[in-house]
Write a protein that holds these residues in place. Structure first.
Motif, short mmCIF file in Angstrom:
data_model
loop_
_atom_site.label_atom_id
_atom_site.label_comp_id
_atom_site.label_asym_id
_atom_site.label_seq_id
_atom_site.Cartn_x
_atom_site.Cartn_y
_atom_site.Cartn_z
N LYS A 1 12.56 -6.46 -81.35
CA LYS A 1 13.44 -7.50 -81.88
C LYS A 1 13.01 -7.85 -83.29
CE LYS A 1 15.49 -10.42 -79.38
NZ LYS A 1 16.86 -10.78 -79.05
N ASP B 1 7.40 -1.85 -79.59
CA ASP B 1 7.56 -1.97 -78.14
C ASP B 1 6.21 -2.06 -77.45
OD1 ASP B 1 6.69 0.53 -78.62
OD2 ASP B 1 8.35 1.57 -77.64
N PRO C 1 3.68 -3.98 -75.51
CA PRO C 1 3.59 -5.23 -74.76
C PRO C 1 2.18 -5.80 -74.78
CG PRO C 1 3.62 -3.38 -73.24
CD PRO C 1 3.67 -2.79 -74.62
N TYR D 1 8.02 -12.61 -79.46
CA TYR D 1 9.29 -12.31 -78.78
C TYR D 1 9.03 -12.00 -77.31
CZ TYR D 1 10.64 -11.39 -83.64
OH TYR D 1 10.85 -11.48 -84.98
N THR D 2 10.06 -12.19 -76.51
CA THR D 2 9.92 -11.84 -75.09
C THR D 2 10.42 -10.41 -74.82
OG1 THR D 2 12.08 -12.82 -74.70
CG2 THR D 2 10.16 -14.18 -74.23
N GLU D 3 11.09 -9.83 -75.81
CA GLU D 3 11.61 -8.47 -75.61
C GLU D 3 11.12 -7.56 -76.72
OE1 GLU D 3 15.93 -8.64 -75.23
OE2 GLU D 3 15.59 -10.56 -74.20
N PRO D 4 11.06 -6.24 -76.45
CA PRO D 4 10.58 -5.31 -77.48
C PRO D 4 11.62 -5.08 -78.57
CG PRO D 4 11.20 -4.12 -75.47
CD PRO D 4 11.30 -5.58 -75.15
N LYS E 1 3.11 -11.73 -67.30
CA LYS E 1 4.25 -11.47 -68.19
C LYS E 1 3.74 -10.95 -69.53
CE LYS E 1 7.55 -14.96 -66.52
NZ LYS E 1 8.64 -14.19 -65.94
#
Lengths: 403, 437
Positions: free
Chosen positions: A114, A192, A194, A109-112, A184
């Motif tokens: 999810k 969460d 990264p 995913y690109t967001e935490p 990124k």
């Protein structure tokens, strides 16, 4: 000049035989052209660039015989030893081997935090030598530093901080960033934490080159003792020696284990065995069918010529040249073949529609049908050529004999 | 009359050796191609559990992602979680039941010349042998206790027993597996279902296990399965215990239900179980269970895949071309002999007699083509074995049924091919030929 009318009327007397030959040619065209598209699709699959030095890599795996065996210590000692061996270009340890049919995949995913909308991708845990050992090309950023490599117990939730990904992974996860993804971060879903992208490699097809996620790959700086392979790249031309040498040395260093060795070429061949079978079988079908049809044409042309010996004799006696006789039979064959090909073009499309619908095969382009049609036309004429030339040798005296 | 026709046919075939050879070759190649793929498909769709097909069921529970169904034709995960397997094993409704998965490890003997080797193994509850009808050569399955707690007992297959003990009765002897001594409690007879319907993960036609281990060993060995493990959510896993209690699926589950009543009761039990679990927040999808018989299980898992079925169609089309070819050649051959048929008719043979005579001739061509076709099929299958690099060794082989089928197919197709030519020649008008003679 072209004796079309007599040919047509003669053919009409043999309409069933002529139609049978045309039917054969038509069916053959339908089968051959469809087989050819499938062959070319499978060949493309197998010969696609894999992104790794598939012909120079050997892999090793072992199982320890004693129960409490210090795996991590063995990894360290084995890899130090392997890297010092002659003929070895580089070596790494990984949880899976690319192209082997066995691997790990996960959602990204690109967001935490999810849970839905993940992009699936293969992933590997590797040490700092992986880019060189796999023979990949680093096109941006960096590889891993030795101090980044973690030991991950599969029953733990340890997550890496950095990752190297393939170009395709970067493009598919961050479509709008135009390949500019260094720095990124991505997430593994439900948390969460990264993971920062520090490097990009050009290509890696992954463990399942025929799957929909092939080409996407993330590499983590980690070692795990549940699933591991030593991936060893040999200097060009020395793969087989290195395979033998490393296997020997591993057993020598510690005999208390069972060692498995394999070349990546062999693993790839096994993975593609099904596609390879299709290619070979379909090629065989094409050759055999063409051969059978050619035999049929030879057989029938010979038969017609024997049947019409007397008429040929009469024609010769009345002044027809040898060329005219041969031309007659070739033209006759051409007309049959043309009918067959017209039938076959339609049949090929129908057959292809069935294959596309039922078996998810590629669509048949017109160019392939035309190519196969011309090929079959040539085969058909070649098959009729020898009997037709022989017919020209029938002597005019035949006209006076009764058969 | 039939014998006479056969001798006539053979004489006629010998008179035109090239044309006859072409016809036999056309039939042989067509039959060879068709039988190669038909044999493959026939062997691939065999059901090793056919005898118990009406009482065995593969169990599926849909505990997958609430947002999307599992990505396979059944729309349920193929396998079960460890916690569900353990819970289901407590039910006393099925006559027999197994929870199991693939594993493996090095196996060795103390003070022996046998080199240690990696043995593919199956961790399973004790009913495995009774449920799948695996006969024992020596001994039997392990105790019930061994499915609950770590007791070091195992069952060898006869092949493994040959390797380790030279085929002796090894019950009571000790072998080292994964570095720990185990006592042999049983040796099974050869058992190698292909396709291996009981576990269709990791290749449908691979070899079955070499060693069987009890279900109580998981915690003691922290067993990670060698088969497939799939999950759909990210779970906090910090210990092996967490893994066992996770929603990851990695076990196959089979039950034996002997009567429709039992099936009904078991369905109710599973439904109740999922309801109960739903209350605890598990099984977020609509309630769905799967009970598939072995034959259904093979279909659902698409053991015969698209490529195989496509080849099947292709080879039938191939046979059709060969047939059309044979019709054309037979027609040519018979018409050439028309004067002979004319004489027979003039001497009083009926149209039927001429027709049968020529049909017999076609059948002879078919028989010869069938025999040659078997040889071509054998060659084709050995080619497939080679191309598939060992994956299909147990599948790409011909049995008697298929050999007879090959001859049957050849004779049938040549009769079909001969029908029109024979009819055509039986209709010829004798007077034409009598005049020119």
């Amino acid at each position: 000049m072209l004796e079309l009318r007599p040919i047509l009327s003669a053919l009409w007397r043999h309409k069933v035989s002529a139609l049978l030959i045309a039917l054969q040619l038509g069916l053959t065209l339908a089968i051959v052209s469809n087989a050819l598209v499938v062959i070319s699709e499978r060949t493309e699959r197998i010969s696609r660039p894999t992104g790794v030095a598939e012909n120079e890599i050997v892999t090793f795996n072992f199982m320890a015989i004693p129960k409490d065996y210090d795996m991590y210590d063995a990894f360290r000692q084995d890899l130090d030893m392997i890297r010092a061996l002659p003929g070895v270009a580089s070596a790494t340890i990984s949880n899976h081997v690319p192209l082997s049919g066995s691997g790990s995949a996960s959602g990204f995913y690109t967001e935490p935090n999810k849970e839905t909308g993940a992009m699936g991708s293969n992933y590997y845990t590797v040490d700092e030598h992986f880019v060189d050992a796999l023979g990949m090309k680093l096109i941006a950023g960096r590889g891993f530093y030795p101090e980044e490599i973690m030991q991950i117990d599969p029953s733990s939730n340890d997550r890496p901080k950095v990752s190297v990904v393939t170009q395709k992974f970067a493009d598919d996860l961050f479509p709008e960033s135009d390949g500019n993804v260094l720095g990124k971060s991505f997430f593994l879903g439900g948390d969460d934490h990264p993971i920062e992208i520090v490097g990009i490699v050009e290509r890696n097809l992954g463990p399942w080159p025929n799957s929909s996620i092939a080409g996407r790959g993330a590499f983590y700086p980690a070692i795990t003792d549940r699933w591991f392979y030593y991936i060893v790249r040999a200097e060009p031309g020395q793969r087989d020696e290195v395979l033998k040498l490393v296997e020997e040395k591993l057993a020598e260093r510690d005999g208390n284990r069972v060692i498995n060795a394999n070349t990546m070429e062999e693993e790839k061949a096994q993975y593609f065995a099904g596609d390879n079978t299709m290619i070979k079988v379909l090629s065989g079908v094409i050759v055999l069918l063409t051969f059978i049809v050619a035999l049929g044409i030879v057989g029938l042309t010979v038969f017609w010529i024997t049947q019409r010996q007397k008429q040929i004799g009469v024609r010769r006696a009345l002044g027809a040249t040898r060329t005219a006789i041969s031309r007659y039979f070739l033209l006759e064959n051409l007309m049959i073949a043309a009918t067959g090909i017209a039938l076959g073009t339609a049949a090929a499309q129908i057959f292809n529609g069935f294959l596309v619908r039922e078996f998810d095969q590629p669509a048949l382009p017109v160019s392939v049908t035309v190519f196969c049609a011309l090929g079959l036309l040539a085969v058909s004429l070649a098959a009729a050529l020898v009997p037709a030339l022989r017919a020209a040798n029938i002597s005019p005296a035949m006209a006076t004999r009764s058969v | 009359m039939f014998g006479y026709y056969v001798s006539l046919a053979l004489r006629s075939l010998r008179r035109t050796p090239v044309l006859s050879a072409l016809m036999v070759a056309a039939i042989a190649v067509g039959v060879g191609a068709a039988m190669t793929t038909l044999t493959l498909n026939y062997m691939m769709s065999r059901n090793a559990l056919a005898e118990k097909d009406s009482v065995l069921y593969a169990v599926q529970l849909d505990g997958w992602d609430p947002h999307e169904a599992a990505d396979n034709p059944s729309e349920m995960p193929w396998q079960l979680t460890y916690q569900d397997s353990v819970n289901l094993l407590r039910s006393d409704i099925p006559s027999k039941q197994v929870a199991m998965h693939r594993w493996g490890g090095p196996i060795s003997l103390e003070n022996s010349d046998v080199r240690p080797f990696n043995a593919d193994s199956r961790v399973t509850s004790r009913d495995f042998f009774a449920l799948f009808d695996v006969p024992f050569l020596f001994g039997g399955t392990w105790s019930e206790e061994a499915d609950q707690s770590p007791i070091h007992q195992l069952v060898l297959t006869s092949e493994t027993n040959d390797k380790l003990f030279g085929g002796e009765n090894s019950v009571g002897r000790t072998v080292n597996f994964n570095g720990v001594p185990f006592t042999v409690v049983g040796v099974t007879e050869h058992w190698q279902p292909s396709p291996k319907v009981h576990d269709l993960n990791n290749g449908h036609f691979n070899k079955s296990a070499e060693v069987f281990l009890p279900f109580g060993l998981h915690r003691a060995f922290e067993i990670y399965p060698w088969g497939n493990t799939n999950g759909w959510k990210s779970e906090e896993i910090t210990s092996y215990e967490d893994r066992l209690n996770s929603d990851m699926v990695w076990l196959q589950y089979w039950v034996q239900l002997d009567s429709p009543k039992q099936v009904e009761a078991y369905r109710d039990f599973l439904t109740g179980y999922i309801r109960e679990q739903k209350e605890q927040g598990r099984f977020p999808r609509p309630l769905k269970i799967g009970l598939s018989k072995p034959s259904e299980w093979l279909l659902l898992n698409e053991v015969v895949d698209g490529d195989d079925r496509m080849l099947n169609w292709l080879s039938l089309a191939f046979l059709l071309v060969c047939l059309v070819n044979a019709v054309a050649l037979l027609l040519a051959k018979f018409l050439r002999k028309a004067p002979e048929a004319g004489v027979r008719r003039a001497l009083g043979a009926s149209r039927n007699a001429v027709f049968s005579q020529h049909l017999v001739e076609s059948a002879c061509v078919g028989l010869l083509g069938g025999l040659a076709g078997i040889l071509l099929t054998l060659a084709g299958l050995s080619l497939i074995r080679q191309l598939q690099m060992g994956y299909m060794d147990r599948v790409a082989s011909m049995d008697w049924t298929m050999m007879l089928a090959a001859i049957g197919l050849a004779v049938l197709s040549s009769l079909l091919a001969g029908f029109y030519p024979a009819w055509r020649i039986s209709r010829t008008n004798p007077s034409i030929y009598l005049k020119t003679q």
